[in-house]
Design a protein around this motif. Structure first.
Motif, PDB file in Angstrom:
ATOM      1  N   SER A   1       6.167  20.113  25.912  1.00  0.00           N
ATOM      2  CA  SER A   1       5.150  20.854  25.956  1.00  0.00           C
ATOM      3  C   SER A   1       6.424  21.801  26.190  1.00  0.00           C
ATOM      4  O   SER A   1       8.141  22.112  26.014  1.00  0.00           O
ATOM      5  CB  SER A   1       4.568  20.440  27.431  1.00  0.00           C
ATOM      6  N   ILE A   2       6.092  23.458  26.034  1.00  0.00           N
ATOM      7  CA  ILE A   2       7.006  24.171  26.277  1.00  0.00           C
ATOM      8  C   ILE A   2       6.407  24.872  27.833  1.00  0.00           C
ATOM      9  O   ILE A   2       5.074  25.412  27.717  1.00  0.00           O
ATOM     10  CB  ILE A   2       6.320  25.159  25.258  1.00  0.00           C
ATOM     11  N   MET A   3       7.316  26.134  27.944  1.00  0.00           N
ATOM     12  CA  MET A   3       6.874  25.924  29.700  1.00  0.00           C
ATOM     13  C   MET A   3       8.039  27.744  29.541  1.00  0.00           C
ATOM     14  O   MET A   3       9.120  27.388  29.228  1.00  0.00           O
ATOM     15  CB  MET A   3       7.341  25.269  31.127  1.00  0.00           C
ATOM     16  N   ILE A   4       6.951  28.784  29.398  1.00  0.00           N
ATOM     17  CA  ILE A   4       7.636  30.356  29.560  1.00  0.00           C
ATOM     18  C   ILE A   4       7.860  30.802  30.929  1.00  0.00           C
ATOM     19  O   ILE A   4       6.657  31.162  31.452  1.00  0.00           O
ATOM     20  CB  ILE A   4       7.224  31.044  27.974  1.00  0.00           C
ATOM     21  N   ARG A   5       8.706  30.897  31.921  1.00  0.00           N
ATOM     22  CA  ARG A   5       8.960  31.504  33.074  1.00  0.00           C
ATOM     23  C   ARG A   5       9.566  32.141  32.895  1.00  0.00           C
ATOM     24  O   ARG A   5      11.086  32.785  33.083  1.00  0.00           O
ATOM     25  CB  ARG A   5       9.190  30.441  33.883  1.00  0.00           C
TER      26      ARG A   5
ATOM     27  N   ASN B   1      11.777  26.365  28.995  1.00  0.00           N
ATOM     28  CA  ASN B   1      12.090  24.865  29.465  1.00  0.00           C
ATOM     29  C   ASN B   1      10.911  23.806  27.904  1.00  0.00           C
ATOM     30  O   ASN B   1       9.838  24.342  28.026  1.00  0.00           O
ATOM     31  CB  ASN B   1      11.761  24.578  31.004  1.00  0.00           C
ATOM     32  N   VAL B   2      11.627  22.540  27.597  1.00  0.00           N
ATOM     33  CA  VAL B   2      11.218  21.809  26.951  1.00  0.00           C
ATOM     34  C   VAL B   2      11.776  20.558  27.684  1.00  0.00           C
ATOM     35  O   VAL B   2      12.611  20.475  27.467  1.00  0.00           O
ATOM     36  CB  VAL B   2      12.068  22.393  25.832  1.00  0.00           C
ATOM     37  N   PRO B   3      10.429  19.917  28.340  1.00  0.00           N
ATOM     38  CA  PRO B   3      11.301  18.543  28.882  1.00  0.00           C
ATOM     39  C   PRO B   3      11.144  17.394  28.116  1.00  0.00           C
ATOM     40  O   PRO B   3      10.309  17.453  26.967  1.00  0.00           O
ATOM     41  CB  PRO B   3       9.817  18.136  29.932  1.00  0.00           C
ATOM     42  N   LEU B   4      12.474  16.776  27.611  1.00  0.00           N
ATOM     43  CA  LEU B   4      12.407  15.503  26.470  1.00  0.00           C
ATOM     44  C   LEU B   4      11.799  14.263  26.478  1.00  0.00           C
ATOM     45  O   LEU B   4      11.962  12.857  26.404  1.00  0.00           O
ATOM     46  CB  LEU B   4      13.962  15.508  26.486  1.00  0.00           C
ATOM     47  N   VAL B   5      10.795  14.274  28.015  1.00  0.00           N
ATOM     48  CA  VAL B   5       9.935  13.393  28.374  1.00  0.00           C
ATOM     49  C   VAL B   5       9.034  13.532  28.769  1.00  0.00           C
ATOM     50  O   VAL B   5       9.716  14.964  29.400  1.00  0.00           O
ATOM     51  CB  VAL B   5      11.123  11.482  29.203  1.00  0.00           C
ATOM     52  N   ASP B   6       7.838  13.137  28.868  1.00  0.00           N
ATOM     53  CA  ASP B   6       7.000  13.161  29.521  1.00  0.00           C
ATOM     54  C   ASP B   6       7.099  13.243  31.291  1.00  0.00           C
ATOM     55  O   ASP B   6       7.867  11.994  31.824  1.00  0.00           O
ATOM     56  CB  ASP B   6       6.042  11.623  29.614  1.00  0.00           C
ATOM     57  N   THR B   7       7.218  14.480  31.514  1.00  0.00           N
ATOM     58  CA  THR B   7       7.163  14.746  33.140  1.00  0.00           C
ATOM     59  C   THR B   7       6.197  14.052  33.886  1.00  0.00           C
ATOM     60  O   THR B   7       5.203  15.112  33.926  1.00  0.00           O
ATOM     61  CB  THR B   7       8.090  15.999  32.975  1.00  0.00           C
TER      62      THR B   7
ATOM     63  N   ARG C   1       6.523  14.497  18.511  1.00  0.00           N
ATOM     64  CA  ARG C   1       7.017  13.515  19.564  1.00  0.00           C
ATOM     65  C   ARG C   1       8.575  13.116  18.849  1.00  0.00           C
ATOM     66  O   ARG C   1       9.509  12.475  19.503  1.00  0.00           O
ATOM     67  CB  ARG C   1       6.271  12.104  19.716  1.00  0.00           C
ATOM     68  N   ALA C   2       8.400  12.692  17.528  1.00  0.00           N
ATOM     69  CA  ALA C   2       9.327  12.589  16.769  1.00  0.00           C
ATOM     70  C   ALA C   2      10.931  13.501  16.825  1.00  0.00           C
ATOM     71  O   ALA C   2      12.167  12.920  17.363  1.00  0.00           O
ATOM     72  CB  ALA C   2       9.844  12.579  14.866  1.00  0.00           C
ATOM     73  N   VAL C   3      10.728  14.695  16.612  1.00  0.00           N
ATOM     74  CA  VAL C   3      11.654  15.780  17.183  1.00  0.00           C
ATOM     75  C   VAL C   3      11.881  15.296  18.183  1.00  0.00           C
ATOM     76  O   VAL C   3      13.575  15.373  18.872  1.00  0.00           O
ATOM     77  CB  VAL C   3      11.455  17.279  16.428  1.00  0.00           C
ATOM     78  N   ILE C   4      10.908  15.379  19.309  1.00  0.00           N
ATOM     79  CA  ILE C   4      11.995  15.636  20.951  1.00  0.00           C
ATOM     80  C   ILE C   4      12.528  13.408  21.292  1.00  0.00           C
ATOM     81  O   ILE C   4      13.567  13.812  21.968  1.00  0.00           O
ATOM     82  CB  ILE C   4      10.701  15.022  21.896  1.00  0.00           C
TER      83      ILE C   4
END
Ligand SMILES: O=C(O)CCC(=O)C(=O)O
Length: 285
Positions: free
Chosen positions: A208-212, A155-161, A39-42
């Motif tokens: 989180s990390i989404m790979i698509r 994709n890496v979301p920078l906030v809770d989606t 979270r600190a990195v994000i």
């Protein structure tokens, strides 16, 4: 997928997790690993991103805003290419061991990074984007078989989606497995089909990390919160299917400070060029 404590601590996927993840990408079009980047990195990335986004929007307001239909057809979505510099250049974002083990398995370990940007759903959007795949057909309407996976978008979301802040919607399970001609603009409209198909919302915690597969159909949706919802987007490509020249300018000093693996991933890019200023215009090779 939620990874085990053992995997999170070691930074390595267990062989059975890797097999499952790679096969989910092949069969379902995507895999998600929940809450991987600390979270600190994000939070640092989010703050740095807002620091470039806000002045960018202020400066380019006239170009991006249309009084008739609002910003980007009322979607309030912006793609912003990122400068290749800290804090955006982070091995955890560009060369995460979980991501690399999956992309190596699916694309081959000679794959390369070809794209570094963000997609953000800004507050106040009225319309969803059209349903689309990010890659178009390779051979137009002439080719009737499915082609191998050649690009994986991470994709890496920078906030809770959440449901509320404009989650990407996506149609997994088969939309990446269509004959090549189905990705042509003249093929049967995706939007018409998608209305009758099962759709998911990419809700997930920040980091989180989404790979698509970039062919899987998806669209951005309006953000009903009061805060931007950014996703970092990195594209890994199989080099044999993607011979284009680079689009990412990388200062030599920055390149020299990267791990050997990340240097290899970026070997086709514009090494020794000053970092790009943030831009929403398509960066052409
Ligand atoms: O909401 C998202 O991050 C997806 C946006 C998208 O698909 C696009 O801008 O092409």
């Amino acid at each position: 997928m939620r990874l085990s404590q053992e995997e999170l601590a070691s930074g390595q996927l267990l062989p059975e997790t890797l097999e499952l993840a790679a096969n989910l990408v092949r069969v379902n079009g995507f895999v998600t690993f929940e809450e991987i980047i600390p979270r600190a990195v994000i939070d640092k990335l989010y703050d740095a991103y807002i620091d470039i986004l806000e002045p960018y929007l202020a400066e380019h307001h006239e170009e991006v805003y249309n009084p008739k239909n609002g910003f980007n057809d009322g979607t309030n979505h912006i793609r912003l290419y990122l400068p290749f510099e800290k804090p955006f250049v982070d091995e955890q974002i560009l060369a995460h061991p979980f991501v690399l083990s999956v992309v190596d398995q699916v694309l081959g370990d000679d794959c390369a990074i070809r794209y570094f940007a963000t997609n953000t759903s800004l507050p106040g959007g009225r319309n969803a984007q059209p349903v689309h795949s990010d890659m178009h057909s390779m051979f137009g309407l002439r080719y009737g078989a499915n082609l191998p996976i050649s690009n994986l978008i991470v994709n890496v979301p920078l906030v809770d989606t959440t449901e509320n802040n404009g989650p990407m919607e996506y149609w997994p399970g088969g939309t990446h497995l269509q004959p090549d001609y189905m990705y042509d603009r003249k093929s049967f409209p995706k939007a018409k089909l998608a209305e009758h198909m099962t759709v998911l919302k990419a809700t997930m915690p920040a980091g989180s990390i989404m790979i698509r597969d970039d062919r899987m159909w998806h669209r951005g949706t309006p953000n009903k919160s009061d805060k931007p919802r950014p996703n970092i987007a990195v594209i890994y490509s199989a080099p044999t299917t993607n011979p284009s020249k680079g689009t990412i300018p990388i200062p030599q000093e920055t390149f020299d400070g990267l791990s050997p693996r990340l240097q290899k991933l970026l070997r086709f890019e514009k090494i020794g060029h000053p970092a790009l200023k943030p831009t929403h215009y398509e960066v052409k090779p």
